[in-house]
Design a protein around this motif. Structure first.
Motif, PDB file in Angstrom:
ATOM      1  N   VAL A 258     -38.973 -61.537 -47.802  1.00  0.00           N
ATOM      2  CA  VAL A 258     -39.065 -60.105 -47.527  1.00  0.00           C
ATOM      3  C   VAL A 258     -40.486 -59.604 -47.755  1.00  0.00           C
ATOM      4  CG1 VAL A 258     -38.207 -57.816 -48.188  1.00  0.00           C
ATOM      5  CG2 VAL A 258     -36.640 -59.760 -48.117  1.00  0.00           C
ATOM      6  N   ASP A 259     -41.144 -60.119 -48.789  1.00  0.00           N
ATOM      7  CA  ASP A 259     -42.514 -59.682 -49.077  1.00  0.00           C
ATOM      8  C   ASP A 259     -43.469 -60.047 -47.951  1.00  0.00           C
ATOM      9  OD1 ASP A 259     -41.534 -58.743 -51.427  1.00  0.00           O
ATOM     10  OD2 ASP A 259     -42.423 -60.302 -52.697  1.00  0.00           O
ATOM     11  N   VAL A 260     -43.241 -61.208 -47.314  1.00  0.00           N
ATOM     12  CA  VAL A 260     -44.103 -61.601 -46.193  1.00  0.00           C
ATOM     13  C   VAL A 260     -43.965 -60.610 -45.044  1.00  0.00           C
ATOM     14  CG1 VAL A 260     -44.375 -63.296 -44.346  1.00  0.00           C
ATOM     15  CG2 VAL A 260     -44.322 -64.038 -46.729  1.00  0.00           C
ATOM     16  N   THR A 261     -42.737 -60.184 -44.726  1.00  0.00           N
ATOM     17  CA  THR A 261     -42.567 -59.224 -43.628  1.00  0.00           C
ATOM     18  C   THR A 261     -43.264 -57.905 -43.954  1.00  0.00           C
ATOM     19  OG1 THR A 261     -40.434 -58.417 -44.495  1.00  0.00           O
ATOM     20  CG2 THR A 261     -40.371 -60.264 -42.944  1.00  0.00           C
ATOM     21  N   ASN A 262     -43.195 -57.480 -45.221  1.00  0.00           N
ATOM     22  CA  ASN A 262     -43.891 -56.252 -45.608  1.00  0.00           C
ATOM     23  C   ASN A 262     -45.404 -56.454 -45.596  1.00  0.00           C
ATOM     24  OD1 ASN A 262     -41.641 -54.583 -46.004  1.00  0.00           O
ATOM     25  ND2 ASN A 262     -41.296 -55.386 -48.069  1.00  0.00           N
ATOM     26  N   TYR A 263     -45.847 -57.626 -45.997  1.00  0.00           N
ATOM     27  CA  TYR A 263     -47.281 -57.932 -46.001  1.00  0.00           C
ATOM     28  C   TYR A 263     -47.849 -57.880 -44.584  1.00  0.00           C
ATOM     29  CZ  TYR A 263     -51.597 -60.618 -46.702  1.00  0.00           C
ATOM     30  OH  TYR A 263     -52.906 -61.021 -46.734  1.00  0.00           O
ATOM     31  N   VAL A 264     -47.148 -58.496 -43.632  1.00  0.00           N
ATOM     32  CA  VAL A 264     -47.627 -58.502 -42.251  1.00  0.00           C
ATOM     33  C   VAL A 264     -47.525 -57.100 -41.645  1.00  0.00           C
ATOM     34  CG1 VAL A 264     -47.255 -59.481 -39.942  1.00  0.00           C
ATOM     35  CG2 VAL A 264     -47.074 -60.935 -41.968  1.00  0.00           C
ATOM     36  N   LEU A 265     -46.514 -56.331 -42.058  1.00  0.00           N
ATOM     37  CA  LEU A 265     -46.440 -54.931 -41.632  1.00  0.00           C
ATOM     38  C   LEU A 265     -47.704 -54.189 -42.010  1.00  0.00           C
ATOM     39  CD1 LEU A 265     -44.752 -52.317 -40.781  1.00  0.00           C
ATOM     40  CD2 LEU A 265     -44.174 -52.166 -43.201  1.00  0.00           C
ATOM     41  N   LEU A 266     -48.180 -54.406 -43.245  1.00  0.00           N
ATOM     42  CA  LEU A 266     -49.391 -53.735 -43.705  1.00  0.00           C
ATOM     43  C   LEU A 266     -50.636 -54.327 -43.063  1.00  0.00           C
ATOM     44  CD1 LEU A 266     -48.503 -53.522 -47.505  1.00  0.00           C
ATOM     45  CD2 LEU A 266     -48.542 -51.618 -45.882  1.00  0.00           C
ATOM     46  N   GLU A 267     -50.618 -55.622 -42.794  1.00  0.00           N
ATOM     47  CA  GLU A 267     -51.796 -56.278 -42.248  1.00  0.00           C
ATOM     48  C   GLU A 267     -51.982 -55.968 -40.767  1.00  0.00           C
ATOM     49  OE1 GLU A 267     -53.734 -60.603 -42.875  1.00  0.00           O
ATOM     50  OE2 GLU A 267     -51.732 -60.628 -41.995  1.00  0.00           O
ATOM     51  N   TYR A 268     -50.909 -56.125 -39.972  1.00  0.00           N
ATOM     52  CA  TYR A 268     -50.994 -55.959 -38.526  1.00  0.00           C
ATOM     53  C   TYR A 268     -50.479 -54.609 -38.025  1.00  0.00           C
ATOM     54  CZ  TYR A 268     -52.232 -60.825 -37.492  1.00  0.00           C
ATOM     55  OH  TYR A 268     -52.884 -62.020 -37.382  1.00  0.00           O
ATOM     56  N   GLY A 269     -49.717 -53.897 -38.863  1.00  0.00           N
ATOM     57  CA  GLY A 269     -49.102 -52.659 -38.402  1.00  0.00           C
ATOM     58  C   GLY A 269     -47.870 -52.900 -37.549  1.00  0.00           C
ATOM     59  N   GLN A 270     -47.349 -54.134 -37.538  1.00  0.00           N
ATOM     60  CA  GLN A 270     -46.186 -54.495 -36.725  1.00  0.00           C
ATOM     61  C   GLN A 270     -44.976 -54.685 -37.628  1.00  0.00           C
ATOM     62  OE1 GLN A 270     -45.395 -54.805 -33.420  1.00  0.00           O
ATOM     63  NE2 GLN A 270     -43.348 -55.271 -34.187  1.00  0.00           N
ATOM     64  N   PRO A 271     -43.957 -53.825 -37.506  1.00  0.00           N
ATOM     65  CA  PRO A 271     -42.744 -54.025 -38.301  1.00  0.00           C
ATOM     66  C   PRO A 271     -42.024 -55.310 -37.876  1.00  0.00           C
ATOM     67  CG  PRO A 271     -42.886 -51.777 -37.461  1.00  0.00           C
ATOM     68  CD  PRO A 271     -43.933 -52.573 -36.750  1.00  0.00           C
TER      69      PRO A 271
END
Length: 807
Positions: A258-271
């Motif tokens: 779950v943390d990876v999905t949130n991390y990439v959300l913050l990094e790329y702006g893609q949910p």
């Protein structure tokens, strides 16, 4: 958007710049930085320690005596009350002499006969908000899961030496709702290159299509849907670096997947969303509109009722997620998950916005979909997340992405005419400079004389017309470099009228006397219009088409609505209220209105509660007639008319017969002052209250000066009183320091109001009573939040100074 300064350096080299330098530059460049948060809230002397021995305290059931290695020649003994402390742990230790948030200093102490040389800390004690702490460490001390060096700086390990920039973004700048977007922005401002993450995905020989099939019925709402399968996953705790970055961005770590999905959300702006493949319910993903009345239990364990306006992800039969908003509880990733179905999709912003609004469910994902995500990054973000899940959770990525793709996008080309730019902005930018600005932004272009045909990348969907590019040129050129010019032709210098200056001065005088200005409605009810309207020959003015009966009549006095202000504050535990208002009343002597009513500007005030209080001596001076009279005399004196004012005792309706006076200016009655009649006080739910109302126009015919005002706080405070029994040698300042430290940012005021030592106290003890005020200036606190924080304060008091509540 919260941006970690240290994380930003992964994408762009800004090591030679401070966080405040970047904040200043970005603000001047058009993206306002509200705050630069220091994660280190005054902490010093905290190191990594290793608990070598942990035994129960011989004289206390809830305490442990620990022998801790902090990288010095000898072990230190620390008494710790945390339930989860044990031998073999790496922990954060505040040494003797260390300082924790709230200027709380750690001293050598003796607890129940055992020496304690420091404190083993929880994350909350290090200034991290409780809502950001992992559940397993929400109570008790924090235990490092990664390898850390004993004696090293614990703040660096926990990223508490970082700074966080808080971006106040306008709706059009959704490109900066992610770290890469901010990096591009900083790169453009400082002419520096942006380094994108390297994505290297290693896959097995299987095909994802053997695991899942994707179908999309609502193609307009979901033009792209990609599904990635990751096998042999081991769900567990994220590495410390990942946890630190999420917490700096205001997100609580949950698990590595779950943390990876949130991390990439913050990094790329893609949910992104991760499903437990084995709990998904089928080998088919079907994206469709929900049916009216269809239900789903979301990740917050709330049952949601959907309509046909909402887009859902289903397993072909039932919804497993509300698209772009929140996943379902039945398919969430948990400790036993071994196979992950990773969703990377592009959803229509208006559809997601309607679902989020209808369901009252706003998430980080829905916020980004509403404002627009970069269509070119959808699959790249999914691959980046798959790579990180494989690295951090030991997974194996199955070959190929199962996708449904009807997404078509052509990069826009916008024409930029440099002659028009210079005419519009009053600048003298050359074509070379304009071309350089486009390159710094990462825009490609073709030049034709003084015209650039600029191709806009998908990450900057806000650039649509030439004026948008003009704005980019202006902000990179520097708004402060735009020359200052005066308008041509005849101009008239603006200024306040004498009347406006005098009115402002009246406000300043009343505010400096301790009163707060309020503004109430000019429309009122017929009943309130009768109150304090002492001109009996006047008739209230009623509207022909009122919005409601409560707003159907023009007010004839300011005081009835001031009662509403007093009641509002008193009901919210603000017992001492002193307010004034400057506004108009409306009068007419006609039964049937045929001409405009008379509009008369008045100044009125209402005061209740304590005016002066001496805490230590217990002295409280309540508001009385002479306090209010003194305030008015100060105002008259400031206006230079004090000698022309006479207070004449009078009997008026709704006012106390023995505590009321008319106010006369040069013999002419201009208003009144007095205590509200006890019967009316009881009727409106107030205690002893004093009011005044004066004709402002009559006052301002004399020489006065202008004034300013400040509004009242928008949100109420909550006050809790505690009486503590402590050892006689404990100072009140020491106890107060613990209260302030434990209370955190919500605790705005601590006030000692009582000390008791006597026959009813046991020997060697005394009682200290404190009043604690809790307030959040940005929102209304709930009783539950205050109770939780108050209990934390009491717990810290018991642990650190041995204080107990007085029975």
């Amino acid at each position: 958007m919260l941006v970690s300064y240290k994380w930003l350096q992964d994408y762009i080299n800004v090591s030679d710049l401070s966080a405040r330098d970047i904040a200043e530059k970005m603000t001047r460049g058009g993206i306002e930085i509200d705050f630069v948060h220091q994660l280190n809230k005054g902490i010093t002397g905290v190191v990594v320690g290793y608990v070598k021995e942990c035994e129960q305290h011989p004289n206390a059931d809830k305490l442990n005596v620990c022998q801790v290695d902090i990288g010095e020649e000898e072990l230190v003994q620390i008494v710790c009350g945390a339930k989860n402390v044990a031998a073999g742990q790496h922990v954060a230790v505040a040494k003797v002499g260390a300082v924790l948030p709230g200027n709380f200093k750690i001293k050598k102490a003796k607890l129940r006969g055992e020496v304690s040389q420091g404190m083993i800390c929880s994350l909350q004690e290090l200034g991290i908000e409780s809502k950001l702490v992992q559940k397993e460490f929400s109570e008790g001390i924090y235990v490092f899961q990664d390898e850390v060096e004993v004696g090293s700086d614990a703040l660096a390990a926990l990223n508490l030496d970082d700074e966080v920039l808080e971006l106040d973004l306008t709706p059009n700048r959704s490109d900066c709702l992610n770290m890469l977007g901010v990096a591009y922005e900083v790169g453009a401002l400082y002419e520096r290159e942006v380094t994108l993450p390297t994505i290297e995905v290693a896959t097995n020989d299987e095909q994802a299509s053997d695991y899942i099939d994707v179908k999309v019925d609502a193609v307009e709402d979901n033009p792209y849907y990609g599904a990635i399968i990751i096998k042999d996953v081991k769900v567990g705790t994220s590495p410390l670096w990942l946890q630190n970055r999420l917490m700096a961005a205001g997100i609580r770590p949950i698990s590595n997947v779950v943390d990876v999905t949130n991390y990439v959300l913050l990094e790329y702006g893609q949910p992104l969303h991760a499903f437990d493949y084995d709990r998904f319910g089928s080998k088919e993903v079907l994206v469709r509109r929900a049916t009216d009345g269809e239900k789903i239990v979301t990740l917050d364990d709330q049952e949601r009722t959907l309509t046909s306006d909402h887009l859902v992800i289903t397993n072909g039969k039932e919804p497993v997620a509300i698209a772009g908003v929140m996943g379902g509880a039945t398919s969430e990733v948990h400790e036993g998950t071994t196979t992950v179905l990773l969703e990377a999709a592009y959803f229509k912003g208006s559809t997601i916005r309607k679902a989020s609004r209808d369901l009252g469910l706003r998430s980080d994902a829905s916020t980004r979909y509403e404002k627009g995500v970069d269509q070119d990054r959808v699959l790249a973000a999914g691959r980046r997340a798959a790579q990180l899940i494989a690295e951090l959770a030991g997974g194996t990525i199955v070959s190929r992405v199962v996708e449904k793709d009807v997404l078509s996008y052509e990069m826009a080309t916008v024409r930029l005419d440099l002659d028009r730019v210079n005419r519009r902005l009053g600048m003298n930018v050359t074509i070379e400079e304009a071309a350089s600005f486009m390159s710094r932004l990462g825009f490609t272009y073709e030049q034709d004389g003084n015209v650039l045909a600029v191709t806009i990348p998908s990450r900057r969907a806000d650039i649509q017309i030439e004026e948008d590019l003009m704005e980019e040129v202006a902000r990179l050129y520097g708004y402060d470099h735009i020359p200052t010019t005066l308008p041509q032709g005849a101009t008239t210098q603006g200024a306040l009228t004498d009347y406006q200056k005098k009115r402002r001065h009246v406000r300043r005088v009343l505010e400096s006397s301790g009163l707060s200005q309020v503004i109430t409605y000019s429309l009122t009810s017929p009943e309130k219009a009768k109150g304090f309207a002492f001109e009996t020959n006047q008739t209230p003015v009623r509207l022909a088409m009122p919005m409601s009966e409560d707003r159907s009549t023009m007010r004839t006095s300011l005081i009835p609505h001031l009662f509403d202000v007093l009641s509002y504050n008193v009901n919210r535990k603000n017992q001492n209220v002193h307010v004034f208002e400057i506004g108009s009343i409306f009068l007419t002597d006609e039964e049937t209105l045929t001409k405009q009513p008379i509009e008369r500007e008045m100044v009125a005030g209402a005061l209740t509660g304590v005016w002066y209080e001496h805490n230590w001596q217990g002295e409280k001076n309540k508001v009385d007639f002479f306090v209010v009279k003194g305030i008015l005399e100060e105002m008259f004196n400031a206006l230079g008319i004090n000698e022309q004012i006479v207070f004449e005792q009078a009997t008026l309706p709704d006012l106390h017969p023995g505590r009321t006076a008319l106010v006369k200016l040069d013999g002419k009655e201009i208003g009144f002052i007095g205590q509200v009649h006890p019967a009316l006080q009881k009727e409106v739910g107030l205690k002893e209250t004093y009011v005044y109302e004066l004709e402002l126009e009559a006052l301002l015919t004399h020489d006065t000066q202008s004034v300013v005002y400040q509004p009242l706080p928008r949100f109420p405070a909550m006050v809790r009183d505690i009486a503590l029994v402590v050892d006689t040698h404990r100072s009140a300042g020491e106890v107060e320091a613990v209260i302030r430290w434990a209370g955190g940012e919500l605790l705005k005021e601590v006030r000692l109001f009582d000390l008791y030592q006597g026959e009813h106290m046991e020997e060697g003890k005394k009682s200290l009573a404190f009043s604690l005020t809790y307030l959040d200036p940005e929102r209304t606190l709930t009783d539950e939040e205050v109770t939780t924080k108050h209990n934390e304060v009491l717990k810290m008091l018991e642990e650190h100074v041995g204080a107990t509540l007085r029975g």
